[in-house]
Design an enzyme around this catalytic site. Structure first.
Site, short mmCIF file in Angstrom:
data_model
loop_
_atom_site.label_atom_id
_atom_site.label_comp_id
_atom_site.label_asym_id
_atom_site.label_seq_id
_atom_site.Cartn_x
_atom_site.Cartn_y
_atom_site.Cartn_z
N GLU A 56 12.16 4.88 -7.80
CA GLU A 56 10.71 4.93 -7.98
C GLU A 56 10.34 6.10 -8.89
O GLU A 56 10.93 7.16 -8.83
CB GLU A 56 10.01 5.07 -6.63
CG GLU A 56 10.39 6.32 -5.87
CD GLU A 56 9.54 6.49 -4.61
OE1 GLU A 56 8.56 5.76 -4.47
OE2 GLU A 56 9.88 7.36 -3.81
N GLN A 60 -2.69 7.69 -14.54
CA GLN A 60 -2.47 6.25 -14.73
C GLN A 60 -1.81 5.95 -16.08
O GLN A 60 -1.05 4.99 -16.20
CB GLN A 60 -3.77 5.46 -14.55
CG GLN A 60 -4.33 5.52 -13.12
CD GLN A 60 -3.31 5.16 -12.04
OE1 GLN A 60 -2.46 4.28 -12.23
NE2 GLN A 60 -3.35 5.86 -10.91
N SER A 104 3.64 1.85 2.82
CA SER A 104 3.99 0.56 3.43
C SER A 104 5.49 0.44 3.68
O SER A 104 5.93 -0.49 4.37
CB SER A 104 3.50 -0.61 2.56
OG SER A 104 4.04 -0.50 1.27
N GLY A 105 6.29 1.33 3.11
CA GLY A 105 7.73 1.32 3.39
C GLY A 105 8.57 0.73 2.26
O GLY A 105 9.67 0.24 2.50
N GLU A 142 10.67 -0.73 -7.47
CA GLU A 142 9.57 -0.33 -6.59
C GLU A 142 8.30 -0.36 -7.44
O GLU A 142 8.19 0.33 -8.44
CB GLU A 142 9.80 1.07 -6.03
CG GLU A 142 8.65 1.51 -5.15
CD GLU A 142 8.98 2.67 -4.22
OE1 GLU A 142 10.14 3.11 -4.21
OE2 GLU A 142 8.07 3.12 -3.53
N ASN A 194 0.83 -1.21 0.00
CA ASN A 194 0.00 0.00 0.00
C ASN A 194 0.87 1.27 0.00
O ASN A 194 2.07 1.21 0.28
CB ASN A 194 -0.91 -0.01 1.24
CG ASN A 194 -2.23 0.71 0.98
OD1 ASN A 194 -2.35 1.51 0.05
ND2 ASN A 194 -3.22 0.44 1.80
#
Ligand code: DCP
Length: 231
Positions: free
Chosen positions: A51, A81, A31-32, A104, A28
């Protein structure tokens, strides 16, 4: 004459080039994933693919598309998107000279979690979703988009929310618990094999409510018990 089997997307891989073992880190928002990937920056046999979120925040150096999407999701979800899909594809295609490639996120979570969530909440229309989906299905047929392992950083949405608040990224102040809960449910269904979407690789689920050091420890334990080659 034997033709070399060149990737139709000219991404630099041929049948004679070894494809790196590709690991995608999913989970999510908050989330790290970024913190988790930092653990592997020093490894000589691995490349961390940065990322793409920085690019979503500065399209053409001028538009913070992520922020615009949060301010006006009906207007900007398709644009975001579409751009996410492009930048993810570029990451999948990025050739690396190391044995391991760590990414990522991936094209897969963009489609199965984010696009799906926007569609279900009527922020992407049916035809917009179909077009994104046709692009997605076309792109994943190429070898560059193959993923070997997916690491799922599972977090309670409340924990993710705390982390999002702490980092205070522009635009994300409007991320609601409802939004995190629906994204969480889509990740959960996908990783539990309960969704209609396929899992494109082996996966490992890590408890990412824990401190970063413990998440790393659990991953190393997983790696020790599985043969990934390359050491
Ligand atoms: N995002 C989106 N659509 C996608 C992927 C991400 O709208 N297909 C948004 C959600 C976040 C931002 O982009 O606002 C970044 O999300 P990520 O989960 O990819 O990255 P984080 O930096 O939040 O991850 P982490 O906190 O786990 O490091």
């Amino acid at each position: 004459v034997l033709m070399e089997n060149v990737c139709p997307n000219s991404c630099g891989w041929t049948s004679r080039t070894k494809r790196p073992l590709t690991i995608a880190v999913e989970g999510n928002i908050g989330s790290g994933k970024t913190t988790f990937l930092r653990n592997f920056e020093h490894l000589k046999n691995s490349t961390i693919i940065p990322e793409p979120v920085a690019r979503w925040c500065s399209v053409d150096g001028r538009f913070n598309l992520l922020q615009k999407m949060y301010e006006n999701p009906r207007k900007y979800s398709l644009a975001l998107q579409t751009y996410v899909q492009l930048t993810m594809l570029q990451n999948h295609r990025a050739p690396v000279s190391t044995d391991f490639k760590l990414m990522e996120r991936s094209l897969y979570s963009a489609r199965y979690c984010f696009v799906e969530n926007l569609f279900r909440s009527n922020l992407l229309s049916e035809v917009e979703t179909i077009i994104l989906d046709e692009w997605f299905e076309h792109l994943i047929t190429t070898e560059c988009c193959v993923v070997d392992l997916i690491v799922y950083l599972r977090t309670d949405p409340a924990v993710a929310m705390d982390r999002i608040k702490k980092r205070n990224r522009d635009g994300e102040n409007t991320v609601s618990m409802d939004y995190l809960n629906s994204l969480h449910d889509l990740h959960e269904e996908w990783f539990a094999g309960r969704s209609s979407f396929p899992m494109p690789a082996n996966c490992v689920v890590l408890d990412a409510n824990q401190d970063a050091d413990l998440v790393k420890r659990d991953f190393i334990e997983y790696v020790k018990n599985h043969d990934f080659g390359g050491g």
